[in-house]
Motif scaffolding. Structure first.
Motif, mmCIF file in Angstrom:
data_model
loop_
_atom_site.group_PDB
_atom_site.id
_atom_site.type_symbol
_atom_site.label_atom_id
_atom_site.label_comp_id
_atom_site.label_asym_id
_atom_site.label_seq_id
_atom_site.Cartn_x
_atom_site.Cartn_y
_atom_site.Cartn_z
ATOM 1 N N LEU A 241 -0.362 -2.173 3.164
ATOM 2 C CA LEU A 241 -1.191 -1.262 2.374
ATOM 3 C C LEU A 241 -1.035 -1.467 0.874
ATOM 4 C CD1 LEU A 241 -0.862 2.048 4.409
ATOM 5 C CD2 LEU A 241 -3.012 0.968 3.747
ATOM 6 N N ARG A 242 0.164 -1.804 0.421
ATOM 7 C CA ARG A 242 0.366 -1.960 -1.017
ATOM 8 C C ARG A 242 -0.458 -3.126 -1.569
ATOM 9 N NH1 ARG A 242 1.254 1.819 -3.583
ATOM 10 N NH2 ARG A 242 3.420 2.332 -3.147
ATOM 11 N N ASP A 243 -0.657 -4.163 -0.773
ATOM 12 C CA ASP A 243 -1.520 -5.257 -1.212
ATOM 13 C C ASP A 243 -2.965 -4.791 -1.361
ATOM 14 O OD1 ASP A 243 0.579 -6.977 -1.376
ATOM 15 O OD2 ASP A 243 -0.018 -8.262 0.294
ATOM 16 N N LEU A 244 -3.408 -3.918 -0.446
ATOM 17 C CA LEU A 244 -4.750 -3.356 -0.577
ATOM 18 C C LEU A 244 -4.834 -2.465 -1.812
ATOM 19 C CD1 LEU A 244 -5.726 -2.369 3.087
ATOM 20 C CD2 LEU A 244 -6.560 -4.302 1.746
ATOM 21 N N HIS A 245 -3.761 -1.725 -2.082
ATOM 22 C CA HIS A 245 -3.749 -0.868 -3.270
ATOM 23 C C HIS A 245 -3.859 -1.731 -4.542
ATOM 24 C CE1 HIS A 245 -1.314 2.285 -0.791
ATOM 25 N NE2 HIS A 245 -2.602 2.319 -0.533
ATOM 26 N N THR A 246 -3.175 -2.873 -4.539
ATOM 27 C CA THR A 246 -3.248 -3.767 -5.693
ATOM 28 C C THR A 246 -4.692 -4.193 -5.944
ATOM 29 O OG1 THR A 246 -1.004 -4.594 -5.330
ATOM 30 C CG2 THR A 246 -2.477 -5.982 -6.644
ATOM 31 N N LEU A 247 -5.390 -4.539 -4.877
ATOM 32 C CA LEU A 247 -6.794 -4.918 -5.006
ATOM 33 C C LEU A 247 -7.624 -3.742 -5.517
ATOM 34 C CD1 LEU A 247 -9.199 -6.748 -4.594
ATOM 35 C CD2 LEU A 247 -9.108 -6.270 -2.151
ATOM 36 N N PHE A 248 -7.348 -2.566 -4.988
ATOM 37 C CA PHE A 248 -8.077 -1.366 -5.421
ATOM 38 C C PHE A 248 -7.837 -1.101 -6.907
ATOM 39 C CE2 PHE A 248 -7.837 3.146 -6.403
ATOM 40 C CZ PHE A 248 -9.105 3.583 -6.051
ATOM 41 N N TRP A 249 -6.576 -1.182 -7.346
ATOM 42 C CA TRP A 249 -6.256 -0.922 -8.754
ATOM 43 C C TRP A 249 -6.986 -1.892 -9.683
ATOM 44 C CZ3 TRP A 249 -0.464 -0.966 -7.146
ATOM 45 C CH2 TRP A 249 -0.129 0.276 -6.606
ATOM 46 N N ILE A 250 -6.975 -3.167 -9.305
ATOM 47 C CA ILE A 250 -7.630 -4.161 -10.146
ATOM 48 C C ILE A 250 -9.135 -3.911 -10.199
ATOM 49 C CG2 ILE A 250 -8.190 -6.624 -10.322
ATOM 50 C CD1 ILE A 250 -5.357 -7.196 -9.286
ATOM 51 N N ALA A 251 -9.724 -3.607 -9.033
ATOM 52 C CA ALA A 251 -11.162 -3.338 -8.993
ATOM 53 C C ALA A 251 -11.516 -2.120 -9.834
ATOM 54 C CB ALA A 251 -11.612 -3.140 -7.551
ATOM 55 N N LYS A 252 -10.700 -1.084 -9.757
ATOM 56 C CA LYS A 252 -10.990 0.122 -10.521
ATOM 57 C C LYS A 252 -10.776 -0.120 -12.010
ATOM 58 C CE LYS A 252 -10.426 5.092 -10.601
ATOM 59 N NZ LYS A 252 -9.896 6.297 -9.928
ATOM 60 N N TYR A 253 -9.766 -0.875 -12.348
ATOM 61 C CA TYR A 253 -9.474 -1.139 -13.755
ATOM 62 C C TYR A 253 -10.593 -1.952 -14.405
ATOM 63 C CZ TYR A 253 -6.157 -1.442 -17.663
ATOM 64 O OH TYR A 253 -5.517 -1.295 -18.878
ATOM 65 N N LEU A 254 -11.087 -2.945 -13.657
ATOM 66 C CA LEU A 254 -12.108 -3.829 -14.219
ATOM 67 C C LEU A 254 -13.513 -3.254 -14.132
ATOM 68 C CD1 LEU A 254 -9.733 -5.866 -14.140
ATOM 69 C CD2 LEU A 254 -11.397 -7.597 -13.471
ATOM 70 N N TYR A 255 -13.814 -2.595 -13.001
ATOM 71 C CA TYR A 255 -15.198 -2.197 -12.747
ATOM 72 C C TYR A 255 -15.404 -0.690 -12.648
ATOM 73 C CZ TYR A 255 -15.433 -7.142 -11.637
ATOM 74 O OH TYR A 255 -15.349 -8.500 -11.715
ATOM 75 N N GLY A 256 -14.317 0.082 -12.696
ATOM 76 C CA GLY A 256 -14.437 1.532 -12.661
ATOM 77 C C GLY A 256 -14.889 2.090 -11.330
ATOM 78 N N VAL A 257 -14.713 1.343 -10.237
ATOM 79 C CA VAL A 257 -15.155 1.808 -8.919
ATOM 80 C C VAL A 257 -13.999 2.457 -8.165
ATOM 81 C CG1 VAL A 257 -16.975 0.077 -8.762
ATOM 82 C CG2 VAL A 257 -14.713 -0.432 -7.818
#
Length: 375
Positions: A241-257
């Motif tokens: 799950l933490r790897d998925l969270h990393t992807l989520f954080w990056i996506a939110k940081y870059l694209y605000g989603v």
């Protein structure tokens, strides 16, 4: 993403509970008021968590819906606690501007994902420095939550302090990335979120990506750098799950989603990749919920004994040549591989600084399943 919680009043009826507390508190001494509050909140928490678990185990509610329901229940308890404290326990005159306070969820709780026995991360947000009122309110709420048997991580900081610390510390920056207003002064929470976007996020995307990648690599090395451990940690291990969270954080940081699936609208990833992310998130969330429910602990390690217990609960049965446990773990490792593929490709392309051009290659990379002629 914010997940709709069906039939929420079966979990907790905040208005009814709050009105009952207000009526009873009017005739009680201060010590009796607190006893009443803790008793009622504890009963509501036990009832609510029982309803959520029953839905999960008997009605086959999804793992994502279950962690969202636990987050919803905690929101309601915190709101009742805050209102009771301000109304009945911490009497004061007309509040000054310095006495404004906002209760903000951060971390996984801020994301709206609260596993059954996970810690609750709270930020008591102030406009300026701490006042006697804000100190008393934070102390009263924390002791009450601890008396309910909850594990609470907390911070008491002003907006300026949050911004300064987020600039200097990537851990704090990540927790504030998921900040969500729960109760209290909503304008104060909105101010923090707006300033975070303007003063912390702007122009720092690549350095954030590099920090998250380095953090991920360090975690993998510490835990053995393998997604095929016989007793994997569902949250922290490679492909978890933490790897998925990393992807989520990056996506939110870059694209605000706040929903990975929205990246398909921007052409960042295709529907197949987004679907794999969603399925992996659901599967791992469900396994983690079972781990918490069956052990009564926050341990996220999928031991041999728990593998045997969880497999039939997820619908796996014995087949010719493979036991239920073997079939379950085969699926687990396939999911872990998908998580590894998606996060590695996503993060590598972002690190190259060409997300929109490079991410289009994800679909092709998913289909590459040959090595030296072997499928």
């Amino acid at each position: 993403p914010v997940v709709h919680v069906p039939r929420p009043r079966e979990i907790i009826d905040r208005r009814q509970l709050a009105e009952g507390l207000d009526a009873a508190a009017a005739t009680l001494r201060e010590d009796a008021k607190r006893t009443l509050l803790i008793t009622k909140l504890k009963a509501a928490h036990i009832t609510g968590t029982g309803v959520i678990r029953e839905r999960f185990e008997k009605n086959r509610d999804s793992g994502v819906d279950t962690v969202a329901a636990h987050s919803y229940l905690m929101d309601q308890l915190i709101r009742i606690l805050y209102d009771f404290a301000v109304t009945h326990m911490l009497r004061r005159g007309v509040p000054t501007k310095g006495e404004r306070i906002s209760i903000v969820a951060i971390g996984g709780y801020g994301r709206g994902e609260l596993a059954p026995l996970s810690d609750i991360d709270l930020l008591f947000l102030l406009p300026y420095k701490q006042t006697p009122f804000s100190e008393q309110l934070a102390e009263f709420m924390l002791y009450a939550l601890w008396d309910l048997g909850l594990k609470v991580g907390h911070a008491v900081r002003s907006v300026d302090e949050n911004i300064a610390q987020a600039k200097a510390d990537y851990t704090i920056r990540t927790t504030l990335l998921e900040a969500r207003w729960v109760w209290g002064d909503q304008e104060l929470a909105n101010e923090l979120i707006a300033r975070f976007k303007k003063e912390v996020k702007r122009g720092t995307a690549q350095e954030f990506v590099k920090a998250k990648l380095a953090e991920r690599d360090e975690r993998h090395q510490k835990l053995g750098d393998s997604r095929y451990r016989l007793e994997p940690n569902v949250k922290e291990d490679k492909g978890g799950l933490r790897d998925l969270h990393t992807l989520f954080w990056i996506a939110k940081y870059l694209y605000g989603v706040s929903d990975i699936r929205k990246l398909t609208d921007n052409g960042i990833i295709d529907e197949d990749a987004a679907g794999r992310f969603t399925k992996a998130h659901e599967f791992l969330s469900k396994v983690r919920c079972y781990l918490h429910y069956l052990t009564g602990r926050t341990d996220n390690r999928l031991t041999f004994d728990l593998q045997r217990e969880i497999a039939p609960r997820l619908g796996y049965g014995d087949r010719a040549g493979a036991t239920a446990t073997e079939r379950f773990m085969r699926h687990y490792f396939l999911v872990a591989r998908d998580v590894g593929d998606l996060t590695r490709i996503f993060c590598t392309l972002l690190e190259e600084g060409q997300p929109k051009r490079g991410m289009a290659r994800i679909a092709a990379r998913w289909r590459q399943r040959t090595i030296d002629g072997f499928l």
